[in-house]
Write an enzyme that holds these catalytic residues in place. Structure first.
Site, PDB file in Angstrom:
ATOM      1  N   SER A  99     -27.015 -10.234 -14.174  1.00 28.55           N
ATOM      2  CA  SER A  99     -27.099 -10.986 -15.424  1.00 28.55           C
ATOM      3  C   SER A  99     -25.721 -11.342 -15.978  1.00 28.55           C
ATOM      4  CB  SER A  99     -27.920 -10.182 -16.435  1.00 28.55           C
ATOM      5  OG  SER A  99     -28.226 -10.938 -17.571  1.00 28.55           O
ATOM      6  N   ASP A 117     -26.087 -17.526 -19.128  1.00 32.17           N
ATOM      7  CA  ASP A 117     -25.434 -16.365 -18.522  1.00 32.17           C
ATOM      8  C   ASP A 117     -25.578 -16.461 -17.005  1.00 32.17           C
ATOM      9  OD1 ASP A 117     -28.148 -15.820 -18.353  1.00 32.17           O
ATOM     10  OD2 ASP A 117     -27.906 -13.681 -18.675  1.00 32.17           O
TER      11      ASP A 117
END
Length: 449
Positions: free
Chosen positions: A101, A238
């Site tokens: 992530s 992200d």
């Protein structure tokens, strides 16, 4: 307490914690569980973000899966939500996303989805941990299964979210920061055809530059670009594109809470906000709760982590939920957060209302907030929860604020940190309180070194 799975799968530094041996055991454990259910097949979809360690993790997991006869389909670089969506829509028995992530490239992670596109529940994660950490060898390594590359599969995901969010963005000037991650593969295909003037930044991944001074955890360059080039809005994703933050035309940050407020009003006007309720975590800003009161909405609070938001959405039948970090879940469209879908809906709202983002965001007043991240070992994170005196100190301090602010302290579920968050009526006040509480925690944790 689980030792491998955090709030978002298994995560750690590649080749250190996340070794080839551990990854193979993850594949073996999942393969064992899938093969034990004779009523189901055993085909698994695997995608990744752009980290250089992704292929190592995939190869090791696939080796473990095929040892139990699982057929593995590799889709390459995609957003996490694409794995969730395609696992369900294409009839896979499980899906795996290889990503850490928003973390730096040295980290990687394993997110596992069941056949319905949901992340695994606690009970199944615990069962997998028992198999992974057990000393018994799970398989002999014999296999007749295959590994296939299916490069075009992401098109189904792109077509689906574009259709669901249906937007004409003609006349808008939009800049996208793709974080040198998963959105680098999909963002152009999604947004370029919608009529806006689009610029894509941080869209050249090299295996090491994912999230490096870019993306939703580093908004400075995006803000500068919007202001210097007079763009209407900047959108940042992200590393695995499951989060979205924005910058308005004045260069002001529009975070996940503000995006939920904007989308909440949009859904309410359309009659699509089930229960007139937004699901948010305890980390959401006080301003979101004040906004809800002002506009006749409710906010249902959960623990931090998108899995807990999703559990509440499913349990109560709500449509919208998310986190301040920009992880927004539109439950009627997808079973997990999707930054690009969030961006599509936010941009559609701007086009629909013909209002600048600053005006849309003004429905919520954000309380000043200070967050400090204190490094903590796994032992210290566990000890914090059990330290009665320390938790009583924090509780008493909260009571003294008398509703004019709040203190929230929690161990991170994905990083070696204890997070201290303070909200109050002024920046100076939040900083003072946050320093006091952080110092108290640091001092108390010394005895657990």
């Amino acid at each position: 307490m689980k030792k491998l799975f955090g709030t978002d799968g298994i995560r750690g530094i590649a080749y250190d914690f996340l070794t080839p041996e551990l990854c193979r055991k993850v594949g073996e454990a999942l393969g064992y569980i899938l093969s034990a259910d004779k009523k189901k097949g055993n085909t698994v979809l695997i995608g990744k973000d752009t980290r250089e360690s992704g292929d190592m993790v995939i190869d090791a997991i696939a080796d473990g899966l095929t040892a139990f006869g699982c057929e593995v389909h590799l889709i390459g670089v995609v957003p996490t939500s694409a794995i969730s969506f395609l696992t369900k829509s294409c009839g896979y028995n499980a899906g795996i996303m290889i990503s850490a992530s928003h973390n730096p490239y040295e980290y990687n992670g394993i997110k596992i989805f069941n056949s319905e596109g949901f992340k695994l529940d606690d009970a199944l994660e615990e069962s997998m941990e028992e198999l992974i950490l057990g000393s018994e060898i799970l398989s002999t390594g014999a296999t007749l299964a295959t590994v296939k590359h299916i490069d075009a599969a992401a098109d189904g995901y792109i077509n689906y979210i574009t259709k669901c969010a249906g937007a004409d963005l003609s006349g808008m000037k939009i800049v996208f920061d793709c974080a040198n991650g998963s959105a680098s593969r999909t963002a152009r295909a999604i947004f370029d055809p919608l009529g806006a003037e689009c610029v894509f930044l941080s869209c050249s991944p090299d295996g090491k530059n994912i999230n490096l001074d870019c993306g939703s955890t580093h908004m400075e360059s995006l803000r500068k670009f919007v202001l210097e080039n007079k763009f209407d809005v900047g959108i940042a994703f992200d590393g695995d594109a499951d989060r979205c933050l924005a910058v308005d035309e004045r260069g002001e940050l529009i975070d996940g809470d503000m995006i939920m407020a904007i989308l909440g009003i949009m859904l309410k006007e359309r009659g699509d906000l089930s229960g007139n309720t937004i699901v948010a975590t305890v980390m959401s800003n006080l301003g979101l709760f004040k906004f809800a009161d002002d506009y006749g909405l409710s906010v249902s609070k959960t623990a931090v982590g998108d899995r807990y938001v999703l559990e509440e959405l499913v349990r109560e039948g709500f449509a919208l939920g998310g986190e301040q970090s920009g992880h927004i879940i539109m439950r009627d469209i997808l079973n997990t957060g999707d930054g690009q879908l969030t961006a599509l809906l936010l941009l559609s709202r701007m086009a629909e209302t013909k209002k600048p983002l600053s005006k849309l965001a003004s429905i919520m007043k954000k309380y000043p907030q200070t967050i400090k991240n204190l490094h903590a070992t796994a032992e210290q994170k566990t000890a914090f929860k059990a330290d009665i005196d320390l938790n009583l100190y924090i509780s008493d301090y909260n009571d003294r604020l008398c509703g004019s602010g709040r203190i929230l302290v929690r161990p991170s579920g994905t990083e070696p940190l204890i997070r201290v968050m303070v909200e109050a009526e002024s920046e100076e006040r939040t900083e003072t309180i946050c320093n006091e509480v952080a110092n108290a925690i640091t001092e108390a944790m010394k005895k657990y070194n």
